[in-house]
Design a protein around this motif. Structure first.
Motif, PDB file in Angstrom:
ATOM      1  N   LEU A   1       8.271  -7.649  -8.638  1.00 43.65           N
ATOM      2  CA  LEU A   1       9.188  -6.691  -8.022  1.00 43.65           C
ATOM      3  C   LEU A   1       9.763  -7.252  -6.729  1.00 43.65           C
ATOM      4  N   LEU A   2       8.923  -7.835  -5.890  1.00 44.44           N
ATOM      5  CA  LEU A   2       9.411  -8.420  -4.636  1.00 44.44           C
ATOM      6  C   LEU A   2      10.376  -9.572  -4.921  1.00 44.44           C
ATOM      7  N   THR A   3      10.046 -10.377  -5.920  1.00 42.98           N
ATOM      8  CA  THR A   3      10.917 -11.498  -6.285  1.00 42.98           C
ATOM      9  C   THR A   3      12.276 -11.001  -6.765  1.00 42.98           C
ATOM     10  N   ARG A   4      12.271  -9.937  -7.552  1.00 45.70           N
ATOM     11  CA  ARG A   4      13.526  -9.383  -8.056  1.00 45.70           C
ATOM     12  C   ARG A   4      14.376  -8.834  -6.908  1.00 45.70           C
ATOM     13  N   LEU A   5      13.747  -8.145  -5.960  1.00 46.43           N
ATOM     14  CA  LEU A   5      14.483  -7.642  -4.795  1.00 46.43           C
ATOM     15  C   LEU A   5      15.061  -8.791  -3.985  1.00 46.43           C
ATOM     16  N   SER A   6      14.269  -9.862  -3.837  1.00 48.47           N
ATOM     17  CA  SER A   6      14.735 -11.038  -3.102  1.00 48.47           C
ATOM     18  C   SER A   6      15.964 -11.636  -3.765  1.00 48.47           C
TER      19      SER A   6
ATOM     20  N   ILE B   1      11.896  -9.658   2.680  1.00 51.72           N
ATOM     21  CA  ILE B   1      11.677  -8.452   1.881  1.00 51.72           C
ATOM     22  C   ILE B   1      10.288  -7.892   2.189  1.00 51.72           C
ATOM     23  N   ALA B   2       9.290  -8.772   2.201  1.00 46.77           N
ATOM     24  CA  ALA B   2       7.914  -8.351   2.463  1.00 46.77           C
ATOM     25  C   ALA B   2       7.769  -7.757   3.862  1.00 46.77           C
ATOM     26  N   ALA B   3       8.371  -8.397   4.855  1.00 42.12           N
ATOM     27  CA  ALA B   3       8.275  -7.904   6.229  1.00 42.12           C
ATOM     28  C   ALA B   3       8.908  -6.525   6.380  1.00 42.12           C
ATOM     29  N   GLU B   4      10.051  -6.318   5.731  1.00 43.84           N
ATOM     30  CA  GLU B   4      10.727  -5.027   5.819  1.00 43.84           C
ATOM     31  C   GLU B   4       9.915  -3.948   5.124  1.00 43.84           C
ATOM     32  N   LEU B   5       9.308  -4.262   3.999  1.00 44.77           N
ATOM     33  CA  LEU B   5       8.478  -3.292   3.288  1.00 44.77           C
ATOM     34  C   LEU B   5       7.280  -2.884   4.150  1.00 44.77           C
ATOM     35  N   LEU B   6       6.643  -3.859   4.793  1.00 43.10           N
ATOM     36  CA  LEU B   6       5.498  -3.544   5.635  1.00 43.10           C
ATOM     37  C   LEU B   6       5.905  -2.752   6.874  1.00 43.10           C
ATOM     38  N   ARG B   7       7.102  -3.010   7.375  1.00 40.88           N
ATOM     39  CA  ARG B   7       7.567  -2.303   8.570  1.00 40.88           C
ATOM     40  C   ARG B   7       7.923  -0.852   8.269  1.00 40.88           C
ATOM     41  N   THR B   8       8.568  -0.603   7.130  1.00 42.46           N
ATOM     42  CA  THR B   8       9.083   0.745   6.834  1.00 42.46           C
ATOM     43  C   THR B   8       8.204   1.514   5.868  1.00 42.46           C
ATOM     44  N   ARG B   9       7.306   0.793   5.164  1.00 43.78           N
ATOM     45  CA  ARG B   9       6.457   1.388   4.124  1.00 43.78           C
ATOM     46  C   ARG B   9       7.252   1.819   2.904  1.00 43.78           C
ATOM     47  N   GLU B  10       8.487   1.367   2.767  1.00 47.11           N
ATOM     48  CA  GLU B  10       9.337   1.701   1.626  1.00 47.11           C
ATOM     49  C   GLU B  10       9.932   0.422   1.051  1.00 47.11           C
ATOM     50  N   LEU B  11      10.278   0.457  -0.255  1.00 45.22           N
ATOM     51  CA  LEU B  11      10.971  -0.683  -0.841  1.00 45.22           C
ATOM     52  C   LEU B  11      12.352  -0.813  -0.210  1.00 45.22           C
TER      53      LEU B  11
END
Length: 246
Positions: free
Chosen positions: A212-217, A227-237
């Motif tokens: 999923l992360l690869t596809r978003l990237s 992508i990973a940093a933003e997910l951890l910061r906001t708690r949302e995809l």
């Protein structure tokens, strides 16, 4: 009498790892004060990881100075303090090169022949599992789980501790007012933690979470670590990630 050791035998916490970690993550997110979040984190470890009698979060500066922003009790605090006092222990050396360090018998581990026996004598601690939370310049964040039993931590305990580390790392960074998530967390750890969040929230396995992360990237044309940093910061995809640092 062991210092700070629990007097009761903990029963196995019911529910899957994903369920327990999701509940723990929600509890951490509900805290409005970053310092309270860090304190809650060590208490969560003691409650959720069966082998864990005591836990601490520490900051290690230049492989010499150790600070402990939060400890569940005196046992864990003593473990951190003795590392600095004796200039010996996993957070001062091995943890800088490895993501985690396990000491199954503190009284008989020849890697730290003074620290381990001293800690056992002072507190009754017999084993410890330590995770590196992040690295930034000459500082690392460390998460340590102590037990009064020899070889107390199994593979499930390690998995649960690692899953919680994703959330705890962010709480520590916020409490210490460190905003540069990308620089504080190396890419491998960052992506692994983000996969953990996706696994907990959506009930998928590690392969699906990484896909999923690869596809978003790919669709957003942004490196996966952002992508990973933003997910951890906001708690949302993330639906859109800035490429200013790309």
């Amino acid at each position: 009498m062991p210092v700070g050791a629990k007097d009761v035998v903990k029963s196995k916490v019911e529910g899957s790892i994903a369920d327990r970690m999701a509940a723990a993550a929600r509890e951490l997110q509900d805290q409005s004060d970053p310092h309270a979040t860090v304190k809650s984190a060590v208490e969560l470890l003691v409650r959720n990881v069966e082998g864990c009698n005591s836990a601490s979060i520490s900051l290690v500066y230049g492989k010499k100075r150790v600070e402990t922003p939060a400890a569940s009790d005196d046992l864990a605090a003593t473990g951190d303090r003795l590392q600095e006092e004796l200039a010996q222990g996993p957070a001062l050396d091995t943890l800088w090169e490895q993501d985690s360090v396990y000491v199954p018998d503190l009284a008989a581990d020849d890697r730290w022949p003074t620290w381990g026996p001293r800690l056992t004598e002072a507190t009754g601690a017999r084993s410890v599992l330590t995770f590196r939370l992040f690295t930034i310049k000459d500082v690392i964040g460390a998460l340590s789980m102590y037990s009064t039993e020899v070889d107390a931590f199994d593979e499930e305990d390690k998995a649960e501790g690692l899953a919680l580390a994703a959330h705890i790392a962010l709480a520590v960074l916020a409490a210490q007012k460190i905003d540069q998530y990308e620089s504080a967390l190396d890419s491998r750890t960052l992506i692994g933690q983000a996969c953990g969040v996706v696994m907990e929230r959506y009930g998928v396995d590690a392969v699906s979470a990484f896909s999923l992360l690869t596809r978003l990237s790919s669709t957003q044309n942004v490196k996966i670590r952002f992508i990973a940093a933003e997910l951890l910061r906001t708690r949302e995809l993330p639906t859109a990630v800035s490429r200013s640092d790309d």
